[in-house]
Write a protein that holds these residues in place. Sequence first.
Motif, PDB file in Angstrom:
ATOM      1  N   GLU A   1      36.456  46.583  36.509  1.00 11.98           N
ATOM      2  CA  GLU A   1      36.657  48.029  36.645  1.00 11.98           C
ATOM      3  C   GLU A   1      37.963  48.398  37.338  1.00 11.98           C
ATOM      4  OE1 GLU A   1      33.152  49.701  38.395  1.00 11.98           O
ATOM      5  OE2 GLU A   1      31.870  48.950  36.765  1.00 11.98           O
ATOM      6  N   LYS A   2      38.467  47.500  38.166  1.00 12.87           N
ATOM      7  CA  LYS A   2      39.704  47.837  38.885  1.00 12.87           C
ATOM      8  C   LYS A   2      40.889  46.946  38.500  1.00 12.87           C
ATOM      9  CE  LYS A   2      37.526  50.224  42.658  1.00 12.87           C
ATOM     10  NZ  LYS A   2      37.159  50.175  44.074  1.00 12.87           N
ATOM     11  N   TYR A   3      40.711  45.659  38.719  1.00 13.64           N
ATOM     12  CA  TYR A   3      41.859  44.759  38.532  1.00 13.64           C
ATOM     13  C   TYR A   3      42.455  44.862  37.124  1.00 13.64           C
ATOM     14  CZ  TYR A   3      44.733  40.612  38.297  1.00 13.64           C
ATOM     15  OH  TYR A   3      45.794  39.753  38.101  1.00 13.64           O
ATOM     16  N   LEU A   4      41.613  44.793  36.109  1.00 12.51           N
ATOM     17  CA  LEU A   4      42.126  44.834  34.727  1.00 12.51           C
ATOM     18  C   LEU A   4      42.714  46.194  34.364  1.00 12.51           C
ATOM     19  CD1 LEU A   4      39.581  42.757  32.588  1.00 12.51           C
ATOM     20  CD2 LEU A   4      41.854  42.075  33.374  1.00 12.51           C
ATOM     21  N   ARG A   5      42.390  47.198  35.168  1.00 15.47           N
ATOM     22  CA  ARG A   5      42.959  48.529  34.903  1.00 15.47           C
ATOM     23  C   ARG A   5      44.157  48.815  35.802  1.00 15.47           C
ATOM     24  NH1 ARG A   5      37.170  51.712  34.288  1.00 15.47           N
ATOM     25  NH2 ARG A   5      36.389  50.335  32.646  1.00 15.47           N
ATOM     26  N   GLY A   6      44.623  47.768  36.473  1.00  7.98           N
ATOM     27  CA  GLY A   6      45.810  47.919  37.323  1.00  7.98           C
ATOM     28  C   GLY A   6      45.533  48.614  38.641  1.00  7.98           C
ATOM     29  N   LEU A   7      44.243  48.704  39.023  1.00  7.25           N
ATOM     30  CA  LEU A   7      43.893  49.422  40.255  1.00  7.25           C
ATOM     31  C   LEU A   7      43.596  48.492  41.425  1.00  7.25           C
ATOM     32  CD1 LEU A   7      41.465  51.977  38.550  1.00  7.25           C
ATOM     33  CD2 LEU A   7      43.842  52.391  39.192  1.00  7.25           C
TER      34      LEU A   7
ATOM     35  N   GLU B   1      53.465  41.088  44.577  1.00  6.79           N
ATOM     36  CA  GLU B   1      54.709  41.256  43.830  1.00  6.79           C
ATOM     37  C   GLU B   1      54.468  41.215  42.321  1.00  6.79           C
ATOM     38  OE1 GLU B   1      58.509  38.619  43.989  1.00  6.79           O
ATOM     39  OE2 GLU B   1      57.672  38.815  46.018  1.00  6.79           O
ATOM     40  N   THR B   2      53.690  40.230  41.891  1.00  5.33           N
ATOM     41  CA  THR B   2      53.519  40.003  40.452  1.00  5.33           C
ATOM     42  C   THR B   2      52.170  40.501  39.928  1.00  5.33           C
ATOM     43  OG1 THR B   2      52.533  37.861  40.918  1.00  5.33           O
ATOM     44  CG2 THR B   2      54.909  37.885  40.538  1.00  5.33           C
ATOM     45  N   GLY B   3      51.220  40.746  40.823  1.00  5.46           N
ATOM     46  CA  GLY B   3      49.877  41.149  40.407  1.00  5.46           C
ATOM     47  C   GLY B   3      49.029  39.976  39.933  1.00  5.46           C
ATOM     48  N   ILE B   4      49.556  38.758  40.040  1.00  6.09           N
ATOM     49  CA  ILE B   4      48.820  37.576  39.564  1.00  6.09           C
ATOM     50  C   ILE B   4      47.645  37.270  40.500  1.00  6.09           C
ATOM     51  CG2 ILE B   4      48.960  35.064  39.175  1.00  6.09           C
ATOM     52  CD1 ILE B   4      51.805  35.535  38.094  1.00  6.09           C
ATOM     53  N   LEU B   5      46.464  37.120  39.889  1.00  4.23           N
ATOM     54  CA  LEU B   5      45.256  36.766  40.642  1.00  4.23           C
ATOM     55  C   LEU B   5      45.108  35.253  40.619  1.00  4.23           C
ATOM     56  CD1 LEU B   5      42.476  37.646  41.972  1.00  4.23           C
ATOM     57  CD2 LEU B   5      41.553  37.563  39.648  1.00  4.23           C
ATOM     58  N   ARG B   6      45.178  34.647  41.810  1.00  2.56           N
ATOM     59  CA  ARG B   6      45.074  33.185  41.899  1.00  2.56           C
ATOM     60  C   ARG B   6      43.730  32.829  42.524  1.00  2.56           C
ATOM     61  NH1 ARG B   6      45.572  29.072  45.489  1.00  2.56           N
ATOM     62  NH2 ARG B   6      46.702  27.190  44.853  1.00  2.56           N
ATOM     63  N   THR B   7      42.980  31.960  41.854  1.00  9.02           N
ATOM     64  CA  THR B   7      41.641  31.592  42.326  1.00  9.02           C
ATOM     65  C   THR B   7      41.501  30.075  42.367  1.00  9.02           C
ATOM     66  OG1 THR B   7      40.732  33.578  41.275  1.00  9.02           O
ATOM     67  CG2 THR B   7      39.151  31.867  41.873  1.00  9.02           C
ATOM     68  N   GLU B   8      40.956  29.564  43.448  1.00  8.28           N
ATOM     69  CA  GLU B   8      40.622  28.140  43.519  1.00  8.28           C
ATOM     70  C   GLU B   8      39.113  28.004  43.430  1.00  8.28           C
ATOM     71  OE1 GLU B   8      42.039  26.486  47.188  1.00  8.28           O
ATOM     72  OE2 GLU B   8      44.143  26.661  46.620  1.00  8.28           O
ATOM     73  N   ARG B   9      38.634  27.135  42.551  1.00  2.83           N
ATOM     74  CA  ARG B   9      37.191  26.908  42.446  1.00  2.83           C
ATOM     75  C   ARG B   9      36.862  25.415  42.501  1.00  2.83           C
ATOM     76  NH1 ARG B   9      34.569  30.539  37.722  1.00  2.83           N
ATOM     77  NH2 ARG B   9      35.734  29.115  36.383  1.00  2.83           N
ATOM     78  N   LEU B  10      35.674  25.158  42.952  1.00  3.29           N
ATOM     79  CA  LEU B  10      35.160  23.794  42.968  1.00  3.29           C
ATOM     80  C   LEU B  10      34.004  23.752  41.971  1.00  3.29           C
ATOM     81  CD1 LEU B  10      34.977  20.950  44.362  1.00  3.29           C
ATOM     82  CD2 LEU B  10      33.266  21.969  45.849  1.00  3.29           C
ATOM     83  N   ILE B  11      34.128  22.895  40.989  1.00  4.75           N
ATOM     84  CA  ILE B  11      33.102  22.810  39.957  1.00  4.75           C
ATOM     85  C   ILE B  11      32.346  21.493  40.128  1.00  4.75           C
ATOM     86  CG2 ILE B  11      32.737  22.715  37.444  1.00  4.75           C
ATOM     87  CD1 ILE B  11      35.363  24.540  37.399  1.00  4.75           C
TER      88      ILE B  11
ATOM     89  N   ASP C   1      47.452  36.596  34.803  1.00  2.00           N
ATOM     90  CA  ASP C   1      48.634  37.459  34.824  1.00  2.00           C
ATOM     91  C   ASP C   1      48.313  38.695  33.997  1.00  2.00           C
ATOM     92  OD1 ASP C   1      51.042  38.751  34.629  1.00  2.00           O
ATOM     93  OD2 ASP C   1      52.215  36.924  34.285  1.00  2.00           O
ATOM     94  N   PRO C   2      48.037  39.823  34.656  1.00  3.83           N
ATOM     95  CA  PRO C   2      47.604  41.008  33.911  1.00  3.83           C
ATOM     96  C   PRO C   2      48.742  41.608  33.085  1.00  3.83           C
ATOM     97  CG  PRO C   2      47.864  41.548  36.247  1.00  3.83           C
ATOM     98  CD  PRO C   2      48.124  40.073  36.108  1.00  3.83           C
ATOM     99  N   ARG C   3      49.995  41.308  33.445  1.00  5.71           N
ATOM    100  CA  ARG C   3      51.113  41.895  32.693  1.00  5.71           C
ATOM    101  C   ARG C   3      51.302  41.200  31.357  1.00  5.71           C
ATOM    102  NH1 ARG C   3      55.224  42.401  37.800  1.00  5.71           N
ATOM    103  NH2 ARG C   3      53.771  43.579  39.098  1.00  5.71           N
TER     104      ARG C   3
END
Lengths: 83, 198
Positions: A26-32, B48-58, B88-90
Amino acid sequence: MSQSLAPECNEVKERYDTCFLKWYSEKYLRGLGTTDNNECAGLFKEYSKCLQGALKDRGIDKLLDEAREDNKENDAALMGKKK
Amino acid sequence: MKVFSNTETFNYSWEEVSTANWRKYCPWNQKSTHVVAVDTLSRTVDPETGILRTERLITCRQSAPDWLKKMIGGNIEDSHVFETSYVDPRSKTVTMVSSNLTWNNLISVQETVVYRPFNEHQTRFEQTAQITALCGGWQRIKSSIEDTLVKRFHENAVKGKEGFEAVLAMSRRVFAEEREREKMMMLQSQAANIRLAA
């Protein structure tokens, strides 16, 4: 949602995962959602605290430190920073 | 070293796929039962870039061939994978890189998965894995360890696609139901307001 490797963390993990998924769609993908200091931060802190102990008990924390070190190249390539 | 690669197309938008990807290993997926736990270790958004970085343990539980069990000994069924993902949402790209935490002095498994839009309604999934047996000794043994793992990757990939399709279908249904419920609630409150005004 998936289980935690530590059953004692399942309850808080479930609440965090639900919160995150809502925030993401709802937020992140909409740039919010431009910060990780969001409505799920408190739950994540609680979940992390629970998980840390479990990782230490199982000796996984040390393996993770090594893996993070090995992953630095990927970080540099994929975080999209312009030098 | 052996390489496994696989490409798939999902008939869902990138937004749907990238959302459902977070719960790929939930009870809706009855195919990928080898994944028994998924834990999030860290999660940050780069301002700066909007990149969502996630670390997971599977955490995986999977039976191993008897000859490998005998060679390695101990509990070989449980293994851990460290995964770092970058959304990267962009550029609308999800990239996930994974490596094995368990038995990594014997075997190195490096996997990269990328999800990107194919068009507005379809998403491409590209998977590559490099499998290297590191143990010293006979080439023949190394080669059969690598072959066993490539085969395992192939089996899991087929099951993974089927399982993820189920998760995608359920996600779409649940989101639609939620939207419908919100709409109904809005209509009900509007109707109540009209009644009050009348």
